[in-house]
Every structure is written in structure tokens, then in C-alpha cells.
Design a protein around this motif. Structure first.
Motif, PDB file in Angstrom:
ATOM      1  N   ASP A  44       0.823  -1.211   0.000  1.00 24.29           N
ATOM      2  CA  ASP A  44       0.000   0.000   0.000  1.00 24.29           C
ATOM      3  C   ASP A  44       0.856   1.260   0.000  1.00 24.29           C
ATOM      4  OD1 ASP A  44      -2.284  -1.536  -0.007  1.00 24.29           O
ATOM      5  OD2 ASP A  44      -2.590  -1.415   2.172  1.00 24.29           O
ATOM      6  N   GLY A  45       2.189   1.090  -0.031  1.00 22.08           N
ATOM      7  CA  GLY A  45       3.089   2.232  -0.155  1.00 22.08           C
ATOM      8  C   GLY A  45       3.576   2.806   1.162  1.00 22.08           C
ATOM      9  N   LYS A  46       3.274   2.171   2.285  1.00 22.11           N
ATOM     10  CA  LYS A  46       3.724   2.693   3.578  1.00 22.11           C
ATOM     11  C   LYS A  46       5.228   2.464   3.734  1.00 22.11           C
ATOM     12  CE  LYS A  46      -0.633   1.800   5.985  1.00 22.11           C
ATOM     13  NZ  LYS A  46      -1.267   1.030   7.067  1.00 22.11           N
ATOM     14  N   PRO A  47       5.927   3.401   4.359  1.00 19.24           N
ATOM     15  CA  PRO A  47       7.363   3.220   4.592  1.00 19.24           C
ATOM     16  C   PRO A  47       7.612   2.171   5.689  1.00 19.24           C
ATOM     17  CG  PRO A  47       6.629   5.321   5.488  1.00 19.24           C
ATOM     18  CD  PRO A  47       5.463   4.722   4.762  1.00 19.24           C
ATOM     19  N   ASN A  48       8.801   1.600   5.675  1.00 24.22           N
ATOM     20  CA  ASN A  48       9.148   0.544   6.630  1.00 24.22           C
ATOM     21  C   ASN A  48       8.936   0.968   8.081  1.00 24.22           C
ATOM     22  OD1 ASN A  48       9.862  -1.025   4.468  1.00 24.22           O
ATOM     23  ND2 ASN A  48      12.058  -0.923   4.837  1.00 24.22           N
ATOM     24  N   THR A  49       9.320   2.191   8.416  1.00 26.67           N
ATOM     25  CA  THR A  49       9.228   2.634   9.811  1.00 26.67           C
ATOM     26  C   THR A  49       7.772   2.704  10.275  1.00 26.67           C
ATOM     27  OG1 THR A  49       9.395   4.913   9.030  1.00 26.67           O
ATOM     28  CG2 THR A  49      11.408   3.895   9.880  1.00 26.67           C
ATOM     29  N   ARG A  50       6.878   3.141   9.395  1.00 24.25           N
ATOM     30  CA  ARG A  50       5.470   3.217   9.772  1.00 24.25           C
ATOM     31  C   ARG A  50       4.877   1.817   9.919  1.00 24.25           C
ATOM     32  NH1 ARG A  50       1.854   6.549   6.074  1.00 24.25           N
ATOM     33  NH2 ARG A  50       3.339   8.142   6.650  1.00 24.25           N
TER      34      ARG A  50
END
Length: 170
Positions: A44-50
Motif C-alpha cells: 500500500d506504499g507505507k514506509p518501513n518505519t510506519r
């Protein structure tokens, strides 16, 4: 200025998305459920940290499952065989289970023998050596020793072996 390694982009086919959603819904073991949810969040395009914060795992864990999925697709999410020696299979007959249970519960049984019986019973239930050791307050080496001796010699393996040297004179 570079901000670390670029995250591997996760693009899912319709079939993969459907299968990951089925896994995320609980159709597989809990470890695979978490991995499926991580990959879906990454897709879904979320960054790794999130994603890491959302699932309470480290960013390294997210990076690992993202890259394994990118390299091997669904097969990359499966558990790989663990290194090291395989522990011997421990299967009890009904008679052995009854005898071990008796030894573990009987008040007059020597404590060392009762503990060994509990170790074997717990191993037969499917616990790992580490889990059994933690539950019973013994070392992993003790669990490994009594599991192996039971597998090799069954109930006779739980008694002490003869000591080397001259027997005590008293």
C-alpha cells in the motif's frame, strides 16, 4: 544526501493480494498472518518505519519480509529450515505415558526421577527443549540429555547410569 538503502517496491498481482488477504484473515499460522499483513502494508506504499510501528516489530523485520517477498514472492514468507541438529522424535505409547505420569505425580518417587518423567512428558507434548527447560527450571542441556536417553532406551534411559570406578565402601 542519501537516507539509507532504498526500500524494495512491493507490487502485488490480484492473485497474490487475494492470497495475502486470506492469510491475513487467519487462514494460516500466526507467524504467516503477521508476515502477510506486513507485505500488504508495504504494497500500500507505507514506509518501513510506519509499518514497523503499526505491527510493533523492528524496521529490519519489515525490510527482511519485504525483500524476501520481492525475491521469492509467496514462498519467501514461509519458514526456512532451521540450522543445527534435528532433535530426535519423541512419541509415547499409552503405557509409557501412564507410567511417566505415575512417576511424575507419585509422592514416593525420587525427585530426580519425577523431574525426568516431567521433562519427557512435556517434550512428548511438542514443547521445544528451550520451552521445556524454562517451564521446569532446568537447563536446555538437561532437557536434551533426558529426551535423547529416553528415545534411545525408553523408560530404562531415565535411571542413572552406573558410575565409573570402585563402588563406595560405605
Amino acid at each position: 544526501m542519501s537516507r539509507g538503502p532504498r526500500a524494495v517496491e512491493v507490487v502485488l498481482s490480484d492473485e497474490e493480494r487475494a492470497e495475502l488477504l486470506r492469510w491475513a484473515g487467519g487462514a494460516v499460522a500466526p507467524r504467516l498472518v503477521e508476515r502477510a499483513r506486513i507485505v500488504l502494508a508495504c504494497a500500500d506504499g507505507k514506509p518501513n518505519t510506519r509499518v514497523a510501528a503499526e505491527f510493533q516489530v523492528t524496521a529490519d523485520t519489515v525490510r527482511k519480509w519485504r525483500s524476501r517477498f520481492a525475491a521469492r514472492r509467496m514462498a519467501g514468507l514461509a519458514d526456512e529450515p532451521r540450522p543445527g541438529r534435528r532433535k530426535s522424535e519423541l512419541v509415547l505409547s499409552d503405557d509409557e505415558r501412564a507410567q511417566l505420569t505415575r512417576l511424575a505425580r507419585r509422592a514416593k518417587t525420587a525427585q530426580f526421577l519425577a523431574l525426568r518423567a516431567r521433562i519427557v512428558l512435556r517434550c512428548a507434548e511438542g514443547g521445544t527443549n528451550k520451552q521445556v527447560a524454562a517451564e521446569l527450571g532446568v537447563s536446555e542441556q538437561s532437557v536434551n540429555r533426558w529426551r535423547a536417553r529416553f528415545v534411545k532406551r525408553r523408560l530404562d534411559g531415565l535411571v542413572d547410569e552406573p558410575r565409573p570406578g570402585r563402588p563406595p565402601s560405605i
